[in-house]
Design a protein around this motif. Structure first.
Motif, mmCIF file in Angstrom:
data_model
loop_
_atom_site.group_PDB
_atom_site.id
_atom_site.type_symbol
_atom_site.label_atom_id
_atom_site.label_comp_id
_atom_site.label_asym_id
_atom_site.label_seq_id
_atom_site.Cartn_x
_atom_site.Cartn_y
_atom_site.Cartn_z
ATOM 1 N N SER A 6 0.866 -1.180 0.000
ATOM 2 C CA SER A 6 0.000 0.000 0.000
ATOM 3 C C SER A 6 0.903 1.230 0.000
ATOM 4 O O SER A 6 1.976 1.205 -0.594
ATOM 5 N N HIS A 7 0.503 2.321 0.632
ATOM 6 C CA HIS A 7 1.398 3.463 0.842
ATOM 7 C C HIS A 7 2.266 3.196 2.068
ATOM 8 O O HIS A 7 1.805 2.594 3.044
ATOM 9 N N SER A 8 3.493 3.671 2.067
ATOM 10 C CA SER A 8 4.364 3.537 3.236
ATOM 11 C C SER A 8 3.748 4.267 4.424
ATOM 12 O O SER A 8 3.543 5.479 4.382
ATOM 13 N N CYS A 9 3.469 3.517 5.481
ATOM 14 C CA CYS A 9 2.940 4.128 6.705
ATOM 15 C C CYS A 9 3.322 3.307 7.928
ATOM 16 O O CYS A 9 2.929 3.635 9.044
ATOM 17 N N THR B 114 12.058 3.687 12.937
ATOM 18 C CA THR B 114 11.276 4.827 13.418
ATOM 19 C C THR B 114 10.572 5.584 12.300
ATOM 20 O O THR B 114 9.881 6.555 12.573
ATOM 21 N N ARG B 115 10.734 5.133 11.048
ATOM 22 C CA ARG B 115 10.144 5.856 9.927
ATOM 23 C C ARG B 115 9.306 4.928 9.052
ATOM 24 O O ARG B 115 9.643 3.734 8.921
ATOM 25 N N PRO B 116 8.267 5.450 8.412
ATOM 26 C CA PRO B 116 7.433 4.612 7.539
ATOM 27 C C PRO B 116 8.242 4.031 6.385
ATOM 28 O O PRO B 116 9.043 4.730 5.766
ATOM 29 N N LEU B 117 8.020 2.758 6.101
ATOM 30 C CA LEU B 117 8.658 2.090 4.963
ATOM 31 C C LEU B 117 7.682 1.121 4.300
ATOM 32 O O LEU B 117 7.462 1.175 3.094
ATOM 33 N N PHE B 118 7.108 0.218 5.107
ATOM 34 C CA PHE B 118 6.135 -0.742 4.589
ATOM 35 C C PHE B 118 4.754 -0.107 4.483
ATOM 36 O O PHE B 118 4.469 0.912 5.114
ATOM 37 N N GLY B 119 3.890 -0.764 3.720
ATOM 38 C CA GLY B 119 2.472 -0.465 3.819
ATOM 39 C C GLY B 119 1.876 -1.319 4.929
ATOM 40 O O GLY B 119 2.597 -2.016 5.658
ATOM 41 N N THR B 120 0.562 -1.279 5.077
ATOM 42 C CA THR B 120 -0.084 -2.174 6.045
ATOM 43 C C THR B 120 -0.015 -3.616 5.555
ATOM 44 O O THR B 120 -0.176 -4.548 6.340
ATOM 45 N N MET C 208 4.949 -1.564 -8.080
ATOM 46 C CA MET C 208 5.561 -0.687 -7.087
ATOM 47 C C MET C 208 5.542 -1.277 -5.685
ATOM 48 O O MET C 208 4.590 -1.946 -5.305
ATOM 49 N N ILE C 209 6.592 -1.002 -4.920
ATOM 50 C CA ILE C 209 6.571 -1.255 -3.490
ATOM 51 C C ILE C 209 5.889 -0.066 -2.826
ATOM 52 O O ILE C 209 5.595 0.947 -3.467
ATOM 53 N N SER C 210 5.632 -0.158 -1.537
ATOM 54 C CA SER C 210 4.841 0.864 -0.841
ATOM 55 C C SER C 210 5.487 2.244 -0.903
ATOM 56 O O SER C 210 4.791 3.260 -1.041
ATOM 57 N N GLN C 211 6.807 2.317 -0.770
ATOM 58 C CA GLN C 211 7.480 3.610 -0.825
ATOM 59 C C GLN C 211 7.287 4.261 -2.193
ATOM 60 O O GLN C 211 7.050 5.469 -2.300
#
Length: 348
Positions: free
Chosen positions: A143-146, A153-159, A248-251
């Motif tokens: 999904s979107h990186s969140c 400590t930072r968004p990388l993966f989606g859910t 695409m990957i989440s990022q």
């Protein structure tokens, strides 16, 4: 404001009206409304018709092709790919899944890759549709990186949800649909909308600290379930539903969005297994073995995944569903038929 009681028929018609009023082709609107109303019917509020608000926002960004015509590519005896042409995912899935099941019945196992799709809904409606045709199935999307990786400590993966379904001789299938994040992002959105705090183990803020504030959580990062185990599964989903199928990957999905706040755009991987091909002459005995497993679960007081959903479904089919008056008003404001009302259009 009081809740509003609505029939499923009314809710489906309203959902289609909202979508077509905002530029979505009718065939896409019907497929998408079916999935969202199913979420509401099964009391999965975070994946129900509340998501129509996000659908409309996505349509208005101009990123999504509201009249996209999915293109089917029959790649190999056990692989079909569908290019969604930057449209929503439910219609491409409906088209591709028919071919997927045919291939699985011939080869025992087959895969469907959907590319260039906007996907934000639950996976269990897709898995249930496949199980109803007698195949076991596994589905996954980024999904979107969140979500931060465990220890990060930072968004990388989606859910990065994973769903699985197993057909049963009688009644509903065995189904689970779970995010690899600790909670679905929609749950945090619903808490924010309702002005409620969230458990402080769901997310961290933009400084990497645990937070019970949904606003700060949405600006920070969600956490994976089970620490490093959930993080590893999230990475697996990124790879299988991203680079493996050429999407695409989440990022990258988040970068493609360019800050517009549209639904995630990426790919989806669905794998189907035909138990009758795998089992051959022993397929019947194997099915009994599976039933013994399920009996062993419920026999000690545990419940099967999705049992709560199926119970909610029975209630909703009989009595309809309820929406907050606020959400109902928001949806009416987005439809062309603003003169709709619950009493005239199927209040239960």
């Amino acid at each position: 404001m009081a809740d509003v009681a609505l029939s499923l028929e009314y809710l489906h018609a309203l959902a289609v009206d909202v979508l077509t009023s905002n530029g979505l082709d009718n065939s896409h609107a019907e497929a998408l409304a079916k999935v969202l109303v199913a979420g509401q019917r099964d009391e999965c509020q975070s994946h129900g018709v509340w998501r129509l608000l996000g659908c409309v926002k996505t349509l208005r960004t101009g990123k999504l092709n509201g009249s996209a015509e999915p293109r089917v590519h029959d790649v190999a005896p056990a692989l079909v790919k569908v290019d969604a042409q930057f449209g929503f995912s439910p219609l491409p899935f409906e088209i591709g899944s028919r071919i997927l099941v045919e291939k699985a019945r011939k080869t025992g196992i087959a895969a469907l890759a959907i590319n260039n799709c906007f996907h934000f809904s639950a996976l269990w409606p897709e898995i249930e549709a496949l199980a109803a045709q007698g195949v076991a199935a596994l589905a996954m999307v980024p999904s979107h990186s969140c979500v931060a990786p465990a220890g990060g400590t930072r968004p990388l993966f989606g859910t990065n949800p994973i769903a699985f379904g197993w057909p049963r001789p009688e009644g509903v299938p065995f189904v689970f649909d779970m995010a690899t994040s600790r909670i679905a992002r929609g749950e945090i959105e619903l808490h924010r909308r309702a002005g409620l705090k969230i458990p402080n183990d769901w997310a961290i803020d933009d400084e990497g600290q645990p937070t019970d504030d949904p606003e700060r959580a949405l600006k920070g990062a969600m956490m994976t379930f089970g620490g490093y185990k959930g993080s590893a599964l999230a990475a697996m989903v990124e790879l299988l539903a991203g680079p493996l199928i050429g999407d695409m990957i989440s990022q990258e999905s988040l970068e493609f969005d360019e800050g517009l706040g549209a639904a995630p755009c990426h790919g989806e991987l669905v794998i189907a297994f035909d138990p009758s091909v795998f089992g051959g002459a022993d397929a019947g005995d194997n099915a009994h073995r599976a039933e013994a497993l399920f009996a062993g679960i419920v026999g000690q007081g545990a419940r099967l995944p999705s049992q709560r959903r199926f119970e909610a479904r029975e209630r909703s089919v009989k009595h309809g569903v309820t929406l907050s008056a606020e959400l109902h008003a928001d949806l009416l404001a987005l439809s062309k038929s603003q003169d709709r009302n619950a009493d005239a259009c199927g209040r239960s």
